[in-house]
Design a protein around this motif. Structure first.
Motif, PDB file in Angstrom:
ATOM      1  N   LEU A   1      30.274  40.966  33.793  1.00 39.61           N
ATOM      2  CA  LEU A   1      29.875  40.938  35.198  1.00 39.61           C
ATOM      3  C   LEU A   1      28.935  42.095  35.541  1.00 39.61           C
ATOM      4  O   LEU A   1      27.983  41.917  36.306  1.00 39.61           O
ATOM      5  N   ALA A   2      29.165  43.266  34.950  1.00 33.21           N
ATOM      6  CA  ALA A   2      28.276  44.409  35.188  1.00 33.21           C
ATOM      7  C   ALA A   2      26.870  44.113  34.665  1.00 33.21           C
ATOM      8  O   ALA A   2      25.869  44.432  35.317  1.00 33.21           O
ATOM      9  N   HIS A   3      26.792  43.474  33.506  1.00 36.58           N
ATOM     10  CA  HIS A   3      25.496  43.110  32.931  1.00 36.58           C
ATOM     11  C   HIS A   3      24.770  42.103  33.828  1.00 36.58           C
ATOM     12  O   HIS A   3      23.577  42.262  34.106  1.00 36.58           O
ATOM     13  N   LEU A   4      25.489  41.081  34.278  1.00 40.00           N
ATOM     14  CA  LEU A   4      24.871  40.065  35.139  1.00 40.00           C
ATOM     15  C   LEU A   4      24.391  40.675  36.452  1.00 40.00           C
ATOM     16  O   LEU A   4      23.338  40.307  36.970  1.00 40.00           O
ATOM     17  N   LYS A   5      25.149  41.640  36.967  1.00 38.89           N
ATOM     18  CA  LYS A   5      24.742  42.327  38.196  1.00 38.89           C
ATOM     19  C   LYS A   5      23.492  43.163  37.946  1.00 38.89           C
ATOM     20  O   LYS A   5      22.550  43.143  38.745  1.00 38.89           O
ATOM     21  N   ALA A   6      23.453  43.882  36.826  1.00 34.91           N
ATOM     22  CA  ALA A   6      22.283  44.691  36.482  1.00 34.91           C
ATOM     23  C   ALA A   6      21.035  43.829  36.312  1.00 34.91           C
ATOM     24  O   ALA A   6      19.922  44.270  36.617  1.00 34.91           O
ATOM     25  N   GLU A   7      21.231  42.606  35.850  1.00 37.09           N
ATOM     26  CA  GLU A   7      20.111  41.672  35.668  1.00 37.09           C
ATOM     27  C   GLU A   7      19.704  40.998  36.983  1.00 37.09           C
ATOM     28  O   GLU A   7      18.742  40.236  37.011  1.00 37.09           O
ATOM     29  N   GLY A   8      20.463  41.232  38.040  1.00 37.37           N
ATOM     30  CA  GLY A   8      20.143  40.640  39.334  1.00 37.37           C
ATOM     31  C   GLY A   8      20.585  39.196  39.490  1.00 37.37           C
ATOM     32  O   GLY A   8      20.150  38.505  40.414  1.00 37.37           O
ATOM     33  N   LEU A   9      21.456  38.733  38.594  1.00 36.97           N
ATOM     34  CA  LEU A   9      21.900  37.343  38.659  1.00 36.97           C
ATOM     35  C   LEU A   9      23.087  37.147  39.588  1.00 36.97           C
ATOM     36  O   LEU A   9      23.300  36.040  40.088  1.00 36.97           O
ATOM     37  N   VAL A  10      23.884  38.196  39.764  1.00 39.14           N
ATOM     38  CA  VAL A  10      25.037  38.115  40.653  1.00 39.14           C
ATOM     39  C   VAL A  10      25.066  39.344  41.557  1.00 39.14           C
ATOM     40  O   VAL A  10      24.416  40.347  41.279  1.00 39.14           O
ATOM     41  N   ARG A  11      25.820  39.220  42.636  1.00 44.24           N
ATOM     42  CA  ARG A  11      26.037  40.346  43.545  1.00 44.24           C
ATOM     43  C   ARG A  11      27.527  40.414  43.825  1.00 44.24           C
ATOM     44  O   ARG A  11      28.222  39.396  43.788  1.00 44.24           O
ATOM     45  N   THR A  12      28.000  41.610  44.074  1.00 42.81           N
ATOM     46  CA  THR A  12      29.422  41.761  44.372  1.00 42.81           C
ATOM     47  C   THR A  12      29.616  42.125  45.826  1.00 42.81           C
ATOM     48  O   THR A  12      28.779  42.790  46.433  1.00 42.81           O
ATOM     49  N   GLU A  13      30.708  41.632  46.383  1.00 43.96           N
ATOM     50  CA  GLU A  13      31.112  41.982  47.740  1.00 43.96           C
ATOM     51  C   GLU A  13      32.529  42.510  47.644  1.00 43.96           C
ATOM     52  O   GLU A  13      33.438  41.779  47.229  1.00 43.96           O
ATOM     53  N   VAL A  14      32.689  43.782  47.974  1.00 45.73           N
ATOM     54  CA  VAL A  14      33.981  44.440  47.846  1.00 45.73           C
ATOM     55  C   VAL A  14      35.057  43.643  48.578  1.00 45.73           C
ATOM     56  O   VAL A  14      34.894  43.271  49.740  1.00 45.73           O
ATOM     57  N   GLY A  15      36.117  43.357  47.877  1.00 45.08           N
ATOM     58  CA  GLY A  15      37.241  42.630  48.446  1.00 45.08           C
ATOM     59  C   GLY A  15      37.077  41.120  48.465  1.00 45.08           C
ATOM     60  O   GLY A  15      38.027  40.399  48.757  1.00 45.08           O
ATOM     61  N   LEU A  16      35.879  40.643  48.164  1.00 44.59           N
ATOM     62  CA  LEU A  16      35.630  39.199  48.195  1.00 44.59           C
ATOM     63  C   LEU A  16      35.379  38.608  46.819  1.00 44.59           C
ATOM     64  O   LEU A  16      35.794  37.497  46.526  1.00 44.59           O
ATOM     65  N   GLY A  17      34.648  39.333  45.974  1.00 44.89           N
ATOM     66  CA  GLY A  17      34.381  38.836  44.632  1.00 44.89           C
ATOM     67  C   GLY A  17      32.925  38.968  44.248  1.00 44.89           C
ATOM     68  O   GLY A  17      32.160  39.692  44.862  1.00 44.89           O
ATOM     69  N   THR A  18      32.564  38.238  43.221  1.00 40.92           N
ATOM     70  CA  THR A  18      31.208  38.256  42.677  1.00 40.92           C
ATOM     71  C   THR A  18      30.592  36.885  42.904  1.00 40.92           C
ATOM     72  O   THR A  18      31.211  35.859  42.641  1.00 40.92           O
ATOM     73  N   PHE A  19      29.359  36.894  43.391  1.00 41.14           N
ATOM     74  CA  PHE A  19      28.679  35.666  43.781  1.00 41.14           C
ATOM     75  C   PHE A  19      27.321  35.561  43.098  1.00 41.14           C
ATOM     76  O   PHE A  19      26.679  36.577  42.814  1.00 41.14           O
ATOM     77  N   VAL A  20      26.859  34.324  42.873  1.00 38.25           N
ATOM     78  CA  VAL A  20      25.534  34.097  42.312  1.00 38.25           C
ATOM     79  C   VAL A  20      24.518  34.583  43.325  1.00 38.25           C
ATOM     80  O   VAL A  20      24.580  34.235  44.510  1.00 38.25           O
ATOM     81  N   ALA A  21      23.585  35.412  42.860  1.00 37.01           N
ATOM     82  CA  ALA A  21      22.535  35.933  43.730  1.00 37.01           C
ATOM     83  C   ALA A  21      21.580  34.806  44.097  1.00 37.01           C
ATOM     84  O   ALA A  21      21.297  33.915  43.287  1.00 37.01           O
ATOM     85  N   ASP A  22      21.081  34.861  45.321  1.00 36.78           N
ATOM     86  CA  ASP A  22      20.071  33.888  45.758  1.00 36.78           C
ATOM     87  C   ASP A  22      18.715  34.430  45.319  1.00 36.78           C
ATOM     88  O   ASP A  22      18.218  35.376  45.912  1.00 36.78           O
ATOM     89  N   ARG A  23      18.162  33.836  44.296  1.00 35.32           N
ATOM     90  CA  ARG A  23      16.902  34.341  43.752  1.00 35.32           C
ATOM     91  C   ARG A  23      15.694  33.574  44.263  1.00 35.32           C
ATOM     92  O   ARG A  23      14.603  33.762  43.782  1.00 35.32           O
ATOM     93  N   SER A  24      15.881  32.737  45.264  1.00 31.27           N
ATOM     94  CA  SER A  24      14.773  31.939  45.769  1.00 31.27           C
ATOM     95  C   SER A  24      13.710  32.797  46.454  1.00 31.27           C
ATOM     96  O   SER A  24      12.558  32.421  46.501  1.00 31.27           O
ATOM     97  N   ASN A  25      14.106  33.975  46.968  1.00 31.48           N
ATOM     98  CA  ASN A  25      13.117  34.832  47.633  1.00 31.48           C
ATOM     99  C   ASN A  25      12.444  35.778  46.648  1.00 31.48           C
ATOM    100  O   ASN A  25      11.671  36.592  47.053  1.00 31.48           O
ATOM    101  N   SER A  26      12.801  35.723  45.373  1.00 25.72           N
ATOM    102  CA  SER A  26      12.162  36.669  44.466  1.00 25.72           C
ATOM    103  C   SER A  26      11.082  36.035  43.650  1.00 25.72           C
ATOM    104  O   SER A  26      10.866  34.908  43.603  1.00 25.72           O
TER     105      SER A  26
END
Length: 80
Positions: free
Chosen positions: A55-80
């Motif tokens: 999960l740390a690797h995926l976050k570093a790659e910008g594929l996921v984002r974390t929300e404290v207390g909620l979990g890890t979510f797929v990043a919305d990459r449509s604006n990038s």
């Protein structure tokens, strides 16, 4: 869903590749929750520290984002 891991390559990289594939094929669409550390550990039969590394690797790659207390979510990459 069972995945056979090749123990001659870093397991965390193989798991990360599986998750990336699921993001790319729409199994995990943007803004949806990805499996937690516990869920990844259980699915792939690995230690929690290995799942955290994935999960740390995926976050570093910008594929996921974390929300404290909620979990890890797929990043919305449509604006990038």
């Amino acid at each position: 869903m069972s995945v056979d891991l090749d123990r001659t390559r870093p397991v965390w990289r193989q798991i990360a590749a599986v998750i990336v594939g699921r993001i790319e094929d729409g199994t995990y669409p943007p803004a949806t929750k990805v499996p937690s550390v516990v869920e990844l550990s259980s699915e792939f039969g690995v230690a929690a520290s290995t799942a955290q590394k994935v999960l740390a690797h995926l976050k570093a790659e910008g594929l996921v984002r974390t929300e404290v207390g909620l979990g890890t979510f797929v990043a919305d990459r449509s604006n990038s």
